[in-house]
Motif scaffolding. Structure first.
Motif, short mmCIF file in Angstrom:
data_model
loop_
_atom_site.label_atom_id
_atom_site.label_comp_id
_atom_site.label_asym_id
_atom_site.label_seq_id
_atom_site.Cartn_x
_atom_site.Cartn_y
_atom_site.Cartn_z
N GLU A 244 31.34 172.26 78.76
CA GLU A 244 30.77 172.38 77.41
C GLU A 244 29.28 172.03 77.41
N PHE A 245 28.92 171.00 78.19
CA PHE A 245 27.49 170.63 78.27
C PHE A 245 26.66 171.80 78.80
N ILE A 246 27.21 172.46 79.83
CA ILE A 246 26.48 173.61 80.41
C ILE A 246 26.36 174.73 79.38
N ILE A 247 27.44 174.95 78.64
CA ILE A 247 27.41 176.00 77.60
C ILE A 247 26.32 175.68 76.57
N MET A 248 26.23 174.40 76.20
CA MET A 248 25.20 174.00 75.23
C MET A 248 23.80 174.35 75.73
N VAL A 249 23.57 174.06 77.01
CA VAL A 249 22.25 174.35 77.59
C VAL A 249 21.99 175.86 77.56
N MET A 250 23.01 176.63 77.93
CA MET A 250 22.82 178.09 77.98
C MET A 250 22.64 178.68 76.60
N ILE A 251 23.38 178.16 75.63
CA ILE A 251 23.23 178.67 74.26
C ILE A 251 21.82 178.40 73.75
N GLY A 252 21.32 177.19 74.05
CA GLY A 252 20.02 176.80 73.53
C GLY A 252 18.86 177.48 74.25
N GLY A 253 18.99 177.63 75.55
CA GLY A 253 17.89 178.23 76.32
C GLY A 253 17.51 177.34 77.48
N LEU A 254 17.64 177.87 78.70
CA LEU A 254 17.36 177.09 79.91
C LEU A 254 15.87 176.75 80.03
N GLY A 255 15.60 175.56 80.51
CA GLY A 255 14.23 175.18 80.81
C GLY A 255 13.32 175.09 79.60
N TYR A 277 39.64 176.55 61.12
CA TYR A 277 40.20 177.80 60.60
C TYR A 277 41.00 178.58 61.64
N VAL A 278 40.63 178.43 62.93
CA VAL A 278 41.28 179.21 63.98
C VAL A 278 41.81 178.26 65.06
N ASP A 279 43.10 178.42 65.41
CA ASP A 279 43.66 177.56 66.45
C ASP A 279 42.99 177.81 67.80
N TRP A 280 42.83 179.08 68.14
CA TRP A 280 42.23 179.42 69.44
C TRP A 280 40.72 179.58 69.27
N TYR A 281 40.10 178.50 68.84
CA TYR A 281 38.68 178.60 68.48
C TYR A 281 37.77 178.84 69.68
N PHE A 282 38.27 178.52 70.88
CA PHE A 282 37.41 178.70 72.05
C PHE A 282 37.16 180.19 72.32
N ILE A 283 38.04 181.05 71.80
CA ILE A 283 37.79 182.49 71.94
C ILE A 283 36.52 182.85 71.16
N VAL A 284 36.40 182.29 69.99
CA VAL A 284 35.23 182.56 69.15
C VAL A 284 33.98 182.01 69.83
N ILE A 285 34.09 180.77 70.33
CA ILE A 285 32.93 180.16 70.99
C ILE A 285 32.57 180.96 72.24
N GLY A 286 33.59 181.39 72.97
CA GLY A 286 33.35 182.19 74.17
C GLY A 286 32.65 183.49 73.84
N LEU A 287 33.07 184.11 72.75
CA LEU A 287 32.47 185.37 72.33
C LEU A 287 31.00 185.17 71.97
N LEU A 289 29.08 182.86 73.12
CA LEU A 289 28.34 182.61 74.37
C LEU A 289 28.06 183.92 75.11
N VAL A 290 29.07 184.79 75.17
CA VAL A 290 28.89 186.07 75.86
C VAL A 290 27.76 186.86 75.19
N PRO A 297 18.95 186.26 76.39
CA PRO A 297 18.93 185.49 77.64
C PRO A 297 18.08 184.22 77.57
N LYS A 298 17.21 184.16 76.61
CA LYS A 298 16.41 182.93 76.46
C LYS A 298 17.11 181.93 75.55
N GLY A 299 18.34 182.24 75.13
CA GLY A 299 19.07 181.33 74.27
C GLY A 299 18.60 181.40 72.83
N LEU A 300 19.14 180.47 72.02
CA LEU A 300 18.79 180.47 70.60
C LEU A 300 17.30 180.25 70.39
#
Lengths: 316, 404
Positions: A244-255, A277-287, A289-290, A297-300
């Protein structure tokens, strides 16, 4: 650090300090804001490794969890001084980080990532099976820490300002570090480790140094967590948390340092809201992230540079 | 930090405001349903929600509570303490629930107890069975109608020693619930003259149990007592059966080992399995049959032990009506010693000292995929003395006593 950067930071800090005054900020939202900023700070410290040095750590949850356990053990034993809790966390996390970084920085790429993961899993398993630390249930029901004798950090508001101060200090540390000669060497290592070594830099020592800074900042963040949650459990050290920590970095923008803070805030809020609202919420988060990885590619932080599909397909 | 970078930070924090819409003008009182909605304990969480839903629908059909329509807010705790605490805080501080039912996993429930204590909210537990909840972790706002480890051990251990065999191997899921069951059953079995020949714990959500089978076979017990739940139990029974161990040993387990709905699928491995529970749709008790008929009509499936969550809502609603308020302190006091006739198993009373519902228990044996009653144990005989603030198994050791 330029005056403009400092001014921007001061404005951001003032804005975040004013957040509790917003009309909708209930106690619950203050707790959520605490989590958002705390995990944002952790993502920022991880960015030092991933974004600036090119080292992907899959074991940062262990630094976080060890910091949390250090505080929880102190609080459980009625040692309620925040400063003693933090000192304990720094010692415990520092020693562990020395060990991990000594071995892990001797390798690069996937081997570095795997070594950090293996060390973290060992720590997780140790706490999971050690009844002295509560086994799988961890240490629960710890009292609030005290800033000074009689000044307990026992409200969401106090904890929010505590984490805000930590975030500010962590940003200052990271910003100073990446703006220094040390930081420029880290970028050189990321771009071409062999060339940096040929230029005479002790690459391993630089990598160990940045690992320690990143781990200690994460450990201190972990040390603040039981004061807000009242517990420390082995689940905090699970490899999925590192992911999750890595995902946070990627979502925000590396470096970017600030990007991962935004990524952390975004991830925590998204997780909290979607999971209601959704039991399988990681699908939403995964989507999400994708989509971010493909089209931003520079994140948010780089939201102005959103790529079109054709541009993405052409690899530009 | 440049000013433009501030925009997403503030925007992200502003997202927090979503859901903070002003309350409806209609008089509504909210209750929280916290449990596992996915994962190893998914079944328990889903049936907990259904039981709460049934109680709420029945109460709302009669005008609600104190003129308020009851609304359920359900949250998934992911079977972990950290999300459970976050969700409990959300339910209490954001949704302003007046009653919180949950969690499913004992580890999560123990963590949530600190939250309900801190924020003074009525908290009912209808499935977690770790022993510390009504002893060392007990607080004023906590109530339970789940038979905990001590109640189950008191009721079942004697049957095991008298009817199944004296040599018992205890195999448990290695977290709060399983450890608690292991401690209580070992203590009870040894007190009754049983010979505990081995103990072992496997982590929650273990996929392969075979590494433990060698030790069990080496100990050669008469009875294999298993303290697992959910999909862990399904996997364990399937694997025990494939190793021929369900035929080799007599098997007994805790009340939440498997839900009735799981049994037909593994009827053969479960044949002859003995457990102690407060409910079975195959019990001919008229109250159980009446409740099960209503449940089946509403949801198209039999009820199971999660029906306790139905009673939790009824007790809370009755107490609120009695004191004419949703004030947690007054409701807690009103619930102490309260008796209700219309619970899923008929009349039940809450013991004042430790807020445990005194429930008649039944021994069930699985035959053809059905939990059939074989004996009844009065609630007063299984509940044990109140031990608030005390360790119920003080001086306990996992050490195996060697018998010559």
């Amino acid at each position: 650090m330029s005056n403009r950067t400092l001014a921007g930071a001061a404005v951001a800090l003032a804005a975040l300090a004013a957040v509790p005054a917003l009309p909708f900020m209930s106690k619950y939202y203050l707790l959520l804001a605490f989590d958002a900023l705390l995990f944002g700070a952790i993502a920022m410290s991880l960015d030092l490794l991933i974004g600036y040095t090119g080292l992907v750590s899959f074991g940062h949850a262990a630094f976080f969890g060890l910091g949390a356990y250090a505080t929880a053990v102190c609080l459980e034993r009625k040692i309620v001084s925040l400063w003693i809790c933090l000192a304990a966390a720094v010692v415990v996390v520092g020693l562990y980080a020395l060990l991990v970084s000594y071995f892990a920085t001797a390798r690069r790429g996937i081997y570095f990532a795997l070594l950090t993961l293996i060390f973290a899993e060992v720590v997780y398993t140790f706490f999971r099976y050690t009844q002295t630390f509560g086994g799988s249930d961890g240490i629960q029901g710890v009292p609030a820490a005290e800033l000074a004798p009689g000044v307990a950090l026992d409200t969401p508001l106090k904890n929010y300002y505590l984490v805000l101060v930590f975030l500010a200090l962590a940003w200052l540390t990271c910003r100073t570090l990446v703006g220094s000669h040390f930081g420029r060497v880290l970028v050189a290592i990321r771009e071409n480790e062999d060339r940096a070594r040929f230029l005479g830099y002790n690459v391993t020592r630089y990598k160990m140094g940045v690992c320690l800074v990143s781990a200690l900042l994460t450990g201190v963040a972990g040390a603040l967590y039981p004061g807000r949650s009242g517990f420390a459990t082995p689940d905090l050290m699970l490899w999925t948390v590192s992911g999750e920590f890595i995902i946070m970095v990627m979502i925000g923008g590396l470096g970017t340092l600030v990007g991962p803070v935004i990524g952390g805030v975004f991830f925590v809020v998204l997780q909290e809201k979607v999971s209601s609202y959704v039991d399988w919420y990681f699908i939403v988060i995964g989507l999400v992230l994708v989509l971010i990885v493909l089209f931003m590619p520079k994140g948010l932080l780089g939201f102005r540079r959103v790529q079109g599909f054709a541009q993405w397909r052409s690899g530009q | 930090m440049r000013a433009k970078t501030l925009v997403p930070v503030v925007l992200a924090l502003a997202v927090i405001a979503l859901g903070a819409a002003p309350a409806s003008a209609q008089k509504v009182v909210k209750i929280g349903d916290l449990g596992s909605k996915v994962g190893v304990f998914e079944g328990y969480g889903k049936y907990q929600t259904m039981a709460i839903q049934m109680a709420v629908e029945e109460l709302n059909a009669k005008g609600g509570v104190l003129g308020h329509k009851i609304e359920i807010i359900s949250e998934d705790d992911e079977t972990k303490p950290a999300p459970a605490v976050r969700k409990a805080e959300k339910l209490i501080l954001q949704d302003d629930v007046k009653l919180l039912i949950g969690a499913v996993s004992s580890g999560s429930t123990l963590a949530v107890m600190d939250v309900t204590k801190k924020h003074k909210v009525i908290h009912w537990n209808s499935v977690s069975c770790a022993e510390f909840m009504r002893t060392t972790k007990f607080h004023k706002y906590y109530f339970s109608n789940q038979p905990d480890s001590r109640m189950q051990a008191t009721g079942l251990a004697k049957y095991i020693v008298d009817k199944m065999g004296k040599k018992v191997y205890i195999f448990y899921t290695d977290y709060a619930m399983g450890q608690s069951d292991g401690r209580q059953f070992k203590t009870a079995l040894e007190k009754l003259g049983g010979d505990v020949v081995g103990v072992a714990g496997a982590p929650l959500d273990t996929k392969d149990f075979s590494p433990w089978f060698g030790a069990i076979n080496q100990a050669n017990p008469d009875v294999l007592f298993v303290a697992f739940a959910g999909t862990d139990s399904l996997r364990l029974m399937t694997q025990l059966h494939s190793f021929g161990m369900t035929r080799k040993y007599k098997l007994a387990g805790i009340d939440c080992f498997l839900l009735q709905q799981d049994l037909p699928a593994i009827a053969e491995p479960m044949e002859g399995f003995v457990q102690l529970a407060h409910f079975s749709p195959y019990n001919q008790d008229k109250n159980m049959q009446a409740f099960n008929a209503r449940f089946k009509k509403r949801f198209g499936t039999d009820a199971n032990i999660m029906a306790g969550a139905y009673d939790a809502v009824l007790f809370w609603a009755a107490a609120a009506e009695k004191v004419g308020s949703f004030d947690a302190d007054r409701i807690a006091e009103a619930q102490e010693g309260m008796c209700l006739d219309n619970t899923h198993i008929g009349r039940q009373c809450i013991r004042k000292e430790d807020h445990q519902v005194v429930m008649d228990m039944h021994l069930y044996q699985v035959k053809g995929g059905k939990n059939l009653p074989i004996a009844t144990i009065a609630g007063k005989d299984s509940i044990g003395e109140p031990m608030v603030g005390k360790d119920p198994v003080e001086g306990f050791t996992w050490e195996i006593k060697k018998k010559n």
